[in-house]
Every structure is written in C-alpha cells, then in structure tokens.
Design an enzyme around this catalytic site. Structure first.
Site, short mmCIF file in Angstrom:
data_model
loop_
_atom_site.label_atom_id
_atom_site.label_comp_id
_atom_site.label_asym_id
_atom_site.label_seq_id
_atom_site.Cartn_x
_atom_site.Cartn_y
_atom_site.Cartn_z
N SER A 126 0.83 -1.20 0.00
CA SER A 126 0.00 0.00 0.00
C SER A 126 0.87 1.25 0.00
O SER A 126 1.99 1.25 0.53
CB SER A 126 -0.86 -0.03 1.26
OG SER A 126 -1.43 1.23 1.50
N TYR A 151 -1.92 -1.53 11.02
CA TYR A 151 -2.18 -1.99 9.64
C TYR A 151 -1.03 -1.58 8.71
O TYR A 151 -0.47 -2.39 7.98
CB TYR A 151 -3.50 -1.41 9.11
CG TYR A 151 -3.59 -1.44 7.61
CD1 TYR A 151 -3.88 -2.62 6.94
CD2 TYR A 151 -3.32 -0.29 6.85
CE1 TYR A 151 -3.91 -2.66 5.55
CE2 TYR A 151 -3.36 -0.33 5.47
CZ TYR A 151 -3.65 -1.52 4.83
OH TYR A 151 -3.66 -1.56 3.46
N LYS A 155 2.15 -3.80 6.52
CA LYS A 155 2.56 -3.73 5.12
C LYS A 155 4.07 -3.49 5.03
O LYS A 155 4.76 -4.08 4.21
CB LYS A 155 1.78 -2.62 4.38
CG LYS A 155 0.31 -2.92 4.21
CD LYS A 155 0.06 -4.18 3.38
CE LYS A 155 -1.39 -4.56 3.29
NZ LYS A 155 -1.63 -5.91 2.74
C1 UD1 Z 1 -6.43 3.93 4.04
C2 UD1 Z 1 -4.97 3.60 4.18
C3 UD1 Z 1 -4.54 2.68 3.07
C4 UD1 Z 1 -5.37 1.46 3.10
C5 UD1 Z 1 -6.83 1.82 2.96
C6 UD1 Z 1 -7.62 0.54 3.12
C7 UD1 Z 1 -3.51 5.26 5.11
C8 UD1 Z 1 -2.81 6.54 4.88
N1 UD1 Z 1 -4.20 4.82 4.09
O1 UD1 Z 1 -6.52 4.75 2.89
O2 UD1 Z 1 -3.22 2.30 3.24
O3 UD1 Z 1 -4.99 0.58 2.09
O4 UD1 Z 1 -7.20 2.75 3.97
O5 UD1 Z 1 -8.73 0.65 3.91
O6 UD1 Z 1 -3.43 4.66 6.15
N2 UD1 Z 1 -12.80 10.30 3.93
C9 UD1 Z 1 -13.81 11.17 4.33
N3 UD1 Z 1 -14.96 10.65 4.83
C10 UD1 Z 1 -15.17 9.31 4.98
C11 UD1 Z 1 -14.14 8.41 4.57
C12 UD1 Z 1 -12.96 8.95 4.06
O7 UD1 Z 1 -13.66 12.38 4.23
O8 UD1 Z 1 -16.22 8.90 5.47
C13 UD1 Z 1 -11.57 10.85 3.34
C14 UD1 Z 1 -10.33 10.54 4.14
O9 UD1 Z 1 -10.07 11.53 5.09
C15 UD1 Z 1 -9.29 10.49 3.04
C16 UD1 Z 1 -10.04 10.02 1.81
O10 UD1 Z 1 -11.40 10.24 2.09
O11 UD1 Z 1 -8.82 11.78 2.77
C17 UD1 Z 1 -9.81 8.56 1.52
O12 UD1 Z 1 -10.04 7.82 2.69
P1 UD1 Z 1 -10.12 6.22 2.69
O13 UD1 Z 1 -10.99 5.75 1.58
O14 UD1 Z 1 -10.43 5.77 4.07
O15 UD1 Z 1 -8.64 5.76 2.28
P2 UD1 Z 1 -7.23 6.16 2.92
O16 UD1 Z 1 -7.36 6.64 4.30
O17 UD1 Z 1 -6.55 7.03 1.94
#
Ligand code: UD1
Length: 345
Positions: A126, A151, A155
């Site tokens: 990842s 997590y 990785k």
């Molecule tokens: C995270 C992990 C990634 C992992 C993935 C799997 C980190 C940095 N990244 O990705 O390694 O493979 O999860 O689950 O640890 N967001 C919102 N509202 C929500 C959900 C998300 O605003 O309800 C935003 C988050 O703040 C982020 C973006 O959407 O900026 C993506 O979030 P998400 O889909 O959870 O993925 P990551 O956090 O990037």
C-alpha cells in the site's frame, strides 16, 4: 493451463483479479476465510467469465490447512497474496489481530513456497508505507516513513519479510505492488466492494449516502494545505489495478524478475475528497449530502503516485477515467440495493 493461487480471491481487489486472470487464460484456485467477503462472489465470477474457480474456505494463518490445500494443487506456479485485514482504525484497537492475520499468513505462505518449490509471489502492499511523502508525486525510491497504524506497519514489515526471504532463496522471486486508493466496480456490476457494516473508506460511504442508506457523508477536515482544504488521494480503478496483477504474474513466470521488484499502482493524479463528491454528483446526477467535520486521526494530507516505473517496466497504465470509475461504483451500489429489496420481498 498455468495454475495461480489467489489468497483472498473473493475480496474486493481479489475478485476483480480472479476475473482478469481467468479472462487471460490462467487456471485460478482461491483460498479465503470469507471474513470480509461473500461466497456468492464465486457465482458472480462464473457469470462474468463462464468459469467457476476452485475455492476452499481456509484461513491463511492455518498452516496445516494451507499445506493440505497446496499438496492437492501441487502444480501451482505463482501465488497472489491478497488475504489480509485492512481497516486502519480496527488495527489501532486490535493490533495483535492485524499482526497475526497479516504477518502469520505471509510467513506461512513463504514457508509453503519453500517447502513446495513455488517460486513466484505477488504481494499486496500500500501507499501507506510512504506516510506523508516529502515529494509528490511519490516514486518507489521515496523513504519509508514510520507507520501511523498497526495496519500500515504490517505492510512495511510484510515487504521486509519478503525481501529477506527472497534474498536468502535465490529460486524465489516477488513483485510487491503498492496500491494507491482502489475504487469502482466491474463494468458488469456483478462484483464490487462489499463493505462490512459502516464503511471506513470514502467511496462506499459516498455511494451508500447517495443511495439514502446514510444520512450524510462526513468529510474529514477542510483545513489541510490543499487547494480546497480537503485531503488528496490517487483514486485508481479496481479493474485497472487487477490487470496489473496479471502482468506482474506473467513477468514472474517469464523469469524477468531478478529478485524483488516494487511498483506504485496509481493514476498519477491527485483528487481531493470534495472533488470526488462533486464529480460523483456530476456523473450520476445524484446529490451526496455531506458535512465538514474534524480531521480523522492518522490521515495523510496528500499523496499521489508517480506511476512511471510501472508504466515503463510493466507496460501498465491506468486506463479508466475517474468519471467512468465513479459511474461503475454507482451502478454497483444500485445493484446491491436492488438485490437487497428483492431478497426482502
Ligand atoms: C487507508 C490507508 C490505506 C489502506 C486503505 C484501506 C492510510 C494513509 N491509508 O486509505 O493504506 O490501504 O485505507 O482501507 O493509512 N474520507 C472522508 N470521509 C469518509 C471516509 C474517508 O472524508 O467517510 C476521506 C479521508 O479523510 C481520506 C479520503 O477520504 O482523505 C480517503 O479515505 P479512505 O478511503 O479511508 O482511504 P485512505 O485513508 O486514503
């Protein structure tokens, strides 16, 4: 036919990869403990490809069960290892679950590869290994930053375990794939992401909110140092991602890998949370009610891939537009809702 073992083959990225492998003429055998997937995925894969993959409900940490499985399939030529737990928050609450699930399964798999002389491994890593990179877009040679969650740590440690093992076993080779943010679903809407309970990831939360299952989406922070203040990620189409695994497996089978190779799998383009919401609304015509809330602990401000190494060496490039990818995610969500309604009637 060349036989490939896919661990976690009924999961989100796993199922899309099984489809691409079968469409490319590989014979696929799956082990999965169904902890975060549904057995019906096998019917769906069969519907898309016309082939039902061999499946056994096995937990990859169960060394004896894995040994028996591989003894039965003594002609496996490569393994793609997806099976792992992936919820960042859960890993903070229950680190031992993550260290045991993700690392025992990998160590066992590598031992089995030694025991049964299976030479080739593709590993799901990842972009989390980069933390907040100093330079963007991030290349594979960027420094690995201390992990922000158990997590993420699994990785990083997983990658190290693979490298140490491969260097000590010249017959073994591996390709490590560092995914950015996989989204979307198969174009047939037969398979897609099936989040357990309340989704942690952005896209399933967006589609469930659009479908009316959730009242509103929480946008985690609008005070980041980005153009609109929300976090930036590199959202990669899941089918594009799956295709990279087929190329990686073939590259290993063709003996083009000296020991270990590591690739970023992303589009090279960063999009903010607010841009994703806006684009989703534009392409589907459906509103996504949202509100800005506090930052989520552990979130990285911005990260997107430099995919040039994968483009050049694997000959792989993300092909789908984010618009089509968001449409596919919506088509999948609508199908899920339809199936749910039908099963209630
Ligand atoms: C995270 C992990 C990634 C992992 C993935 C799997 C980190 C940095 N990244 O990705 O390694 O493979 O999860 O689950 O640890 N967001 C919102 N509202 C929500 C959900 C998300 O605003 O309800 C935003 C988050 O703040 C982020 C973006 O959407 O900026 C993506 O979030 P998400 O889909 O959870 O993925 P990551 O956090 O990037």
């Amino acid at each position: 036919m060349t036989k490939i073992l896919v661990t976690g083959g009924t999961g989100y990225i796993g199922s899309h990869t099984v489809v691409e492998l079968q469409n490319s003429g590989y014979e696929v055998v799956i082990v999965d403990n169904l902890s975060n997937s549904d057995i019906q995925v096998l019917d769906r894969i069969e519907k898309i490809t016309g082939i039902r993959p061999v499946f056994e409900n096995i937990d990859c940490t169960d060394f004896m069960a894995m040994t028996n499985f591989i003894e039965k399939h003594n002609d496996i030529k490569a393994i793609i290892h997806f099976a792992a737990s992936k919820a960042v928050g859960e890993s903070v609450e229950n680190p031992l679950l993550y260290y045991s699930n993700n690392l025992f399964s990998l160590v066992h798999l590598l031992k089995l590869m030694q025991n049964f002389k299976i030479s080739n491994l593709v590993f799901s890593s990842s972009c989390t290994v980069y933390g907040q990179p100093d330079e963007l877009p991030v290349t594979e040679s960027a420094p690995i930053k201390p992990a922000l969650s158990p997590y993420g740590n699994t990785k990083q440690i997983g990658e190290e375990i693979i490298r140490d093992t491969i260097y000590a076993n010249p017959d073994m080779k591996s390709i490590i794939l560092r995914y950015f943010n996989p989204i979307g679903a198969h174009q047939t809407a037969e398979i897609g992401e099936l989040p357990n309970g309340i989704p942690n990831n952005l896209l399933p939360f967006v589609t469930q909110t659009a479908a009316g299952l959730r009242k509103e989406l929480k946008v985690f922070g609008d005070d980041y140092d980005t153009p609109d203040g929300s976090c930036i990620r590199d959202y990669i189409n899941v089918v594009d991602l799956a295709k990279a695994h087929v190329i990686a497996v073939q590259r290993l089978l063709d003996k083009h890998v000296r020991d270990v190779e590591t690739f970023n799998l992303g589009t090279g383009r960063g999009l903010s949370v607010l841009e994703i919401i806006k684009t989703f609304e534009e392409v589907t015509g459906v509103k996504v009610p949202y509100k800005i809330v506090d930052r989520r602990e552990g979130d990285i401000e911005k990260v997107w891939a430099n995919p040039v190494y994968a483009n050049n060496v694997l000959g792989w490039k993300s092909a789908e537009t984010v618009e089509d990818t968001l449409r596919s995610a919506w088509a999948w969500e609508q199908k899920l809702q339809m199936n749910r309604k039908n099963s209630q009637n």
